[in-house]
Design a protein around this motif. Structure first.
Motif, PDB file in Angstrom:
ATOM      1  N   GLN A 183       0.851  -1.185   0.000  1.00  0.00           N
ATOM      2  CA  GLN A 183       0.000   0.000   0.000  1.00  0.00           C
ATOM      3  C   GLN A 183       0.894   1.245   0.000  1.00  0.00           C
ATOM      4  OE1 GLN A 183      -3.504  -0.187   2.751  1.00  0.00           O
ATOM      5  NE2 GLN A 183      -2.720  -2.186   3.319  1.00  0.00           N
ATOM      6  N   PRO A 226      17.205  -0.613   9.633  1.00  0.00           N
ATOM      7  CA  PRO A 226      16.509  -1.054  10.869  1.00  0.00           C
ATOM      8  C   PRO A 226      15.238  -0.240  11.133  1.00  0.00           C
ATOM      9  CG  PRO A 226      18.864  -0.723  11.260  1.00  0.00           C
ATOM     10  CD  PRO A 226      18.593  -0.200   9.884  1.00  0.00           C
ATOM     11  N   PRO A 261       9.581   0.436   8.483  1.00  0.00           N
ATOM     12  CA  PRO A 261       8.355  -0.122   9.077  1.00  0.00           C
ATOM     13  C   PRO A 261       8.099  -1.550   8.573  1.00  0.00           C
ATOM     14  CG  PRO A 261       7.963   2.119   8.295  1.00  0.00           C
ATOM     15  CD  PRO A 261       9.320   1.713   7.793  1.00  0.00           C
ATOM     16  N   ALA A 306       5.493  -3.220   8.000  1.00  0.00           N
ATOM     17  CA  ALA A 306       4.428  -3.371   7.007  1.00  0.00           C
ATOM     18  C   ALA A 306       4.905  -2.998   5.607  1.00  0.00           C
ATOM     19  CB  ALA A 306       3.216  -2.515   7.379  1.00  0.00           C
ATOM     20  N   PHE A 307       6.027  -2.277   5.537  1.00  0.00           N
ATOM     21  CA  PHE A 307       6.538  -1.847   4.233  1.00  0.00           C
ATOM     22  C   PHE A 307       7.918  -2.421   3.951  1.00  0.00           C
ATOM     23  CE2 PHE A 307       3.739   1.574   5.878  1.00  0.00           C
ATOM     24  CZ  PHE A 307       2.707   1.413   4.977  1.00  0.00           C
ATOM     25  N   ASN A 353       0.448  -7.827   6.877  1.00  0.00           N
ATOM     26  CA  ASN A 353      -0.739  -7.134   7.376  1.00  0.00           C
ATOM     27  C   ASN A 353      -1.888  -7.407   6.402  1.00  0.00           C
ATOM     28  OD1 ASN A 353       0.275  -5.586   5.307  1.00  0.00           O
ATOM     29  ND2 ASN A 353      -0.087  -3.616   6.313  1.00  0.00           N
ATOM     30  N   PRO A 364      -3.936  -7.291   3.471  1.00  0.00           N
ATOM     31  CA  PRO A 364      -3.700  -6.628   2.183  1.00  0.00           C
ATOM     32  C   PRO A 364      -4.982  -5.940   1.699  1.00  0.00           C
ATOM     33  CG  PRO A 364      -4.003  -8.991   1.850  1.00  0.00           C
ATOM     34  CD  PRO A 364      -4.082  -8.755   3.340  1.00  0.00           C
ATOM     35  N   PRO A 365      -4.856  -5.003   0.759  1.00  0.00           N
ATOM     36  CA  PRO A 365      -6.045  -4.351   0.202  1.00  0.00           C
ATOM     37  C   PRO A 365      -6.742  -5.330  -0.736  1.00  0.00           C
ATOM     38  CG  PRO A 365      -4.064  -3.517  -0.874  1.00  0.00           C
ATOM     39  CD  PRO A 365      -3.611  -4.510   0.156  1.00  0.00           C
ATOM     40  N   THR A 366      -7.546  -6.197  -0.140  1.00  0.00           N
ATOM     41  CA  THR A 366      -8.065  -7.377  -0.847  1.00  0.00           C
ATOM     42  C   THR A 366      -8.865  -7.012  -2.098  1.00  0.00           C
ATOM     43  OG1 THR A 366      -9.897  -7.333   0.722  1.00  0.00           O
ATOM     44  CG2 THR A 366      -8.136  -8.889   1.160  1.00  0.00           C
ATOM     45  N   GLN A 371      -3.229   4.814   4.404  1.00  0.00           N
ATOM     46  CA  GLN A 371      -3.112   3.416   4.006  1.00  0.00           C
ATOM     47  C   GLN A 371      -2.178   2.702   4.981  1.00  0.00           C
ATOM     48  OE1 GLN A 371      -2.683   2.703  -0.379  1.00  0.00           O
ATOM     49  NE2 GLN A 371      -2.699   4.925  -0.548  1.00  0.00           N
ATOM     50  N   GLY A 372      -2.263   1.390   4.990  1.00  0.00           N
ATOM     51  CA  GLY A 372      -1.309   0.604   5.784  1.00  0.00           C
ATOM     52  C   GLY A 372      -1.919  -0.136   6.962  1.00  0.00           C
ATOM     53  N   GLY A 373      -3.170   0.185   7.314  1.00  0.00           N
ATOM     54  CA  GLY A 373      -3.847  -0.555   8.368  1.00  0.00           C
ATOM     55  C   GLY A 373      -3.238  -0.351   9.746  1.00  0.00           C
ATOM     56  N   ILE A 393      -1.347  -2.369  11.457  1.00  0.00           N
ATOM     57  CA  ILE A 393       0.062  -2.782  11.539  1.00  0.00           C
ATOM     58  C   ILE A 393       0.961  -1.693  10.961  1.00  0.00           C
ATOM     59  CG2 ILE A 393       1.741  -4.482  10.714  1.00  0.00           C
ATOM     60  CD1 ILE A 393      -0.299  -6.645  11.146  1.00  0.00           C
ATOM     61  N   GLY A 394       0.511  -1.050   9.890  1.00  0.00           N
ATOM     62  CA  GLY A 394       1.261   0.095   9.382  1.00  0.00           C
ATOM     63  C   GLY A 394       1.365   1.189  10.433  1.00  0.00           C
ATOM     64  N   ALA A 426       4.170   1.554  13.163  1.00  0.00           N
ATOM     65  CA  ALA A 426       5.369   2.357  12.883  1.00  0.00           C
ATOM     66  C   ALA A 426       4.999   3.820  12.670  1.00  0.00           C
ATOM     67  CB  ALA A 426       6.068   1.816  11.630  1.00  0.00           C
ATOM     68  N   ILE A 427       3.865   4.039  12.024  1.00  0.00           N
ATOM     69  CA  ILE A 427       3.493   5.412  11.654  1.00  0.00           C
ATOM     70  C   ILE A 427       3.242   6.266  12.902  1.00  0.00           C
ATOM     71  CG2 ILE A 427       1.715   6.765  10.465  1.00  0.00           C
ATOM     72  CD1 ILE A 427       1.489   4.357   8.462  1.00  0.00           C
ATOM     73  N   GLU A 469       7.149  -2.898  17.619  1.00  0.00           N
ATOM     74  CA  GLU A 469       7.481  -2.108  16.423  1.00  0.00           C
ATOM     75  C   GLU A 469       8.009  -0.722  16.809  1.00  0.00           C
ATOM     76  OE1 GLU A 469       7.371  -3.239  13.321  1.00  0.00           O
ATOM     77  OE2 GLU A 469       7.242  -1.492  12.007  1.00  0.00           O
ATOM     78  N   LYS A 508      11.761   0.326  17.187  1.00  0.00           N
ATOM     79  CA  LYS A 508      12.589   0.738  16.048  1.00  0.00           C
ATOM     80  C   LYS A 508      12.892   2.230  16.074  1.00  0.00           C
ATOM     81  CE  LYS A 508      11.196  -2.740  12.646  1.00  0.00           C
ATOM     82  NZ  LYS A 508      10.664  -2.971  11.300  1.00  0.00           N
ATOM     83  N   GLN A 560     -11.188  -2.822   7.934  1.00  0.00           N
ATOM     84  CA  GLN A 560     -11.761  -4.109   7.531  1.00  0.00           C
ATOM     85  C   GLN A 560     -12.709  -4.752   8.534  1.00  0.00           C
ATOM     86  OE1 GLN A 560      -8.536  -3.318   7.552  1.00  0.00           O
ATOM     87  NE2 GLN A 560      -7.290  -4.845   8.548  1.00  0.00           N
ATOM     88  N   ALA A 598     -10.934  -3.578   3.409  1.00  0.00           N
ATOM     89  CA  ALA A 598      -9.520  -3.388   3.740  1.00  0.00           C
ATOM     90  C   ALA A 598      -8.885  -2.415   2.753  1.00  0.00           C
ATOM     91  CB  ALA A 598      -8.795  -4.733   3.677  1.00  0.00           C
ATOM     92  N   GLY A 599      -7.958  -1.601   3.255  1.00  0.00           N
ATOM     93  CA  GLY A 599      -7.224  -0.720   2.347  1.00  0.00           C
ATOM     94  C   GLY A 599      -7.271   0.746   2.706  1.00  0.00           C
ATOM     95  N   PHE A 636       3.027   9.205   4.958  1.00  0.00           N
ATOM     96  CA  PHE A 636       2.440   8.745   6.215  1.00  0.00           C
ATOM     97  C   PHE A 636       2.609   9.771   7.328  1.00  0.00           C
ATOM     98  CE2 PHE A 636       3.869   4.939   3.831  1.00  0.00           C
ATOM     99  CZ  PHE A 636       2.610   4.433   3.529  1.00  0.00           C
TER     100      PHE A 636
END
Lengths: 348, 348
Positions: free
Chosen positions: A60, A206, A209, A211-212, A225, A227-229, B60-62, B64-65, B68-69, B96, B99, B183, B189-190, B212
């Motif tokens: 994403q 390090p 993120p 997720a990326f 994570n 996904p954008p299904t 975006q990224g949900g 889990i994204g 970190a965000i 996470e 980091k 979701q 999702a997305g 982000f």
């Protein structure tokens, strides 16, 4: 978007293949979505002839997200990259990379007339041992497409192909990484295709993120994570549509025909001007200027009256721009050319 | 997903409100999508009663994204945060965040029986001047929901509400940041909804990716990069559906009824066990165990035969789990309870 893809999506909205549920309702780990996902990957691999050396990931964040995600994934041991700047998008990529290390401009296609060139490799001034060389292979705002992809030996080439992916065959083996947001030729906004050579998966910083992080995403088959299904499902429908058309050679021939019609019209006229060197003219985005720019508003109003929309150039460059992605039919380009000729005859 | 939302989406797939194009085909900067986007924001603000002090962003990224965000956006001046760990998701968030700085565990709901508690504020051991305190207000795997939100004064509270957002009213003023992937209760999702107090927009780390960075996203009305347009459209349809239902008080009452039915059944039995303290029992995810776990496979097979699917607990905790999000009707919960009683009568 191809109309038959939209029709199929509408038909399957409440019940995908007799499963009793729509794609939006599926668990991304259920057998139904796993099948959709696997088929999308296989079809894309076949269409683009992605070699076994490269993985295909669905992420994403789009191309702009990748401006950070690429250095975060490749600056692990060598925090310096080189950028070939051929337009507004590669310029943004270079600027964002500065957050994570050195971002050296190896070459620029900028002239007094704006971004009009794709410098050949002989003009690239690469730095010593860069982590990668970044290129935007089609610049939407400036209309610059890069067709000649050099061999850089051990230096990975990273290409932002967001705006022309799937418009023609590309030799994926030449790229370390090739990525593209979906909203031009792949499907709906919200999914980013990242094709990455496997040996590049161990170079993340390090601070990347999870997720990326391509390594993490790859190890989890793009399901680290959720996904954008639905975006992946729609992309899969477009891949199947492209296969039904006959594949990317056929698509390329259509795109060549569409672009030629437009560029020939511009070149045959003193009324319209395209400033990009011929070998780098984009087949997806054709920017042009009226020699007499006082007629711009008239031109746009007349176009709108005929249903020819979104012809205004990006505000940073002005003028006009015709975006003729895969889904734009030849007839639409013919209608535009017809209008351009009539407008010229009336005002020249 | 509510069936009427899916029907509307199918109906509008090729032509949104007579515009001649489907939502997937719209430019995100065109007037049609701008309207869809603006209405979604307004409807969500009304539904959740988001005060003027807070902005609503679509990212975006949900969830889990965001793990970190969030630190990338809040560790700018104080690179340390506190985490109240009430289950698997908040545990991931804490890991996470390491980091990007220090991630202190201020409290944990873990006991010998797993994550079974939501520690009250009196048990939180906050560090000195943390950038924020993070909480996952509903843990899907462990079935722990946090209902009491303390006042932390100047310390921003950050809540991952991915799995119960829109299931009940929440007092947004108590949160510095509240976010959720779409979701579960929002749509497909997305897209990730991030509700952030405006004074927290200036705390990002220099390494925060622009796409982000909340400040950048907010300054561009969630259009710094191409937003996931279709996911926002679907979310908007769900927001209107929720309004038609009567808003979040009505939705909450339904969710209370559904959850009560299930917990009452479990509590009235010696055959089924839920280990979570009563005040922290989730209304969205009800994990339970059979006292005799050798009957697990039998239980699942019988459930499947009745069309009661996805009841297997997460592999990390085992047992069973009923996820009863907004779109799950009371009738489905009644059918499950009926089956549970019959299974017990047969085997107890």
């Amino acid at each position: 978007m191809p109309e038959e893809v939209l029709r199929q999506a509408a038909d399957e909205m409440l019940d995908w293949h007799g499963s009793g549920m729509g794609v939006m309702e599926m668990s991304h780990r259920g057998p139904e979505f796993m099948q959709i996902h696997a088929e999308a990957l296989l079809d894309l691999r076949e269409l683009m002839q992605v070699p076994a050396s490269h993985q295909i990931l669905f992420l994403q964040g789009g191309g702009i997200g990748e401006n950070a995600i690429v250095p975060l994934n490749l600056f692990g041991s060598k925090p310096r990259a080189d950028f070939v700047v051929t337009g507004s998008w590669s310029q943004k990529s270079q600027k964002e990379a500065l957050k994570y290390g050195a971002a050296h401009i190896a070459a620029t296609g900028r002239t007094e007339a704006g971004f009009t060139h794709s410098p050949p490799k002989s003009e690239w001034q690469l730095s010593d041992d860069p982590a990668y060389v970044h290129l935007c292979t089609n610049e939407t705002i400036d209309g610059v497409e890069t067709f000649e992809i050099p061999d850089l030996g051990d230096i990975p080439l990273v290409a932002d192909a967001s705006s022309h992916i799937l418009s023609r065959p590309m030799d994926i083996a030449k790229y370390g990484v090739l990525y593209g947001g979906a909203q031009k030729n792949i499907g709906m906004a919200g999914v980013t295709v990242v094709i990455v050579r496997e040996d590049l998966l161990d170079r993340s910083m390090p601070i990347c993120p999870s997720a990326f992080e391509w390594k993490t995403v790859a190890a989890n088959n793009s399901m680290f994570n959720t996904p954008p299904t639905y975006a992946i499902y729609i992309a899969g429908l477009v891949f199947k549509w492209l296969k039904r058309q006959g594949g990317l050679e056929i698509i390329e021939a259509r795109n060549v025909e569409k672009a030629k019609l437009l560029y020939d019209t511009i070149d045959a006229s003193r009324f319209y001007i395209n400033k990009v060197e011929r070998r780098a003219r984009s087949r997806m985005n054709v920017p042009f200027f009226l020699a007499d720019e006082t007629r711009n508003a008239d031109f746009l109003a007349g176009a709108k009256a005929r249903g020819l929309l979104q012809l205004k150039g990006h505000k940073s460059v002005g003028g006009m721009r015709a975006s003729i992605y895969n889904a734009v039919p030849l007839e639409a380009v013919k209608a535009l050319v017809e209008y351009m000729k009539e407008f010229e005859a009336k005002h020249a």
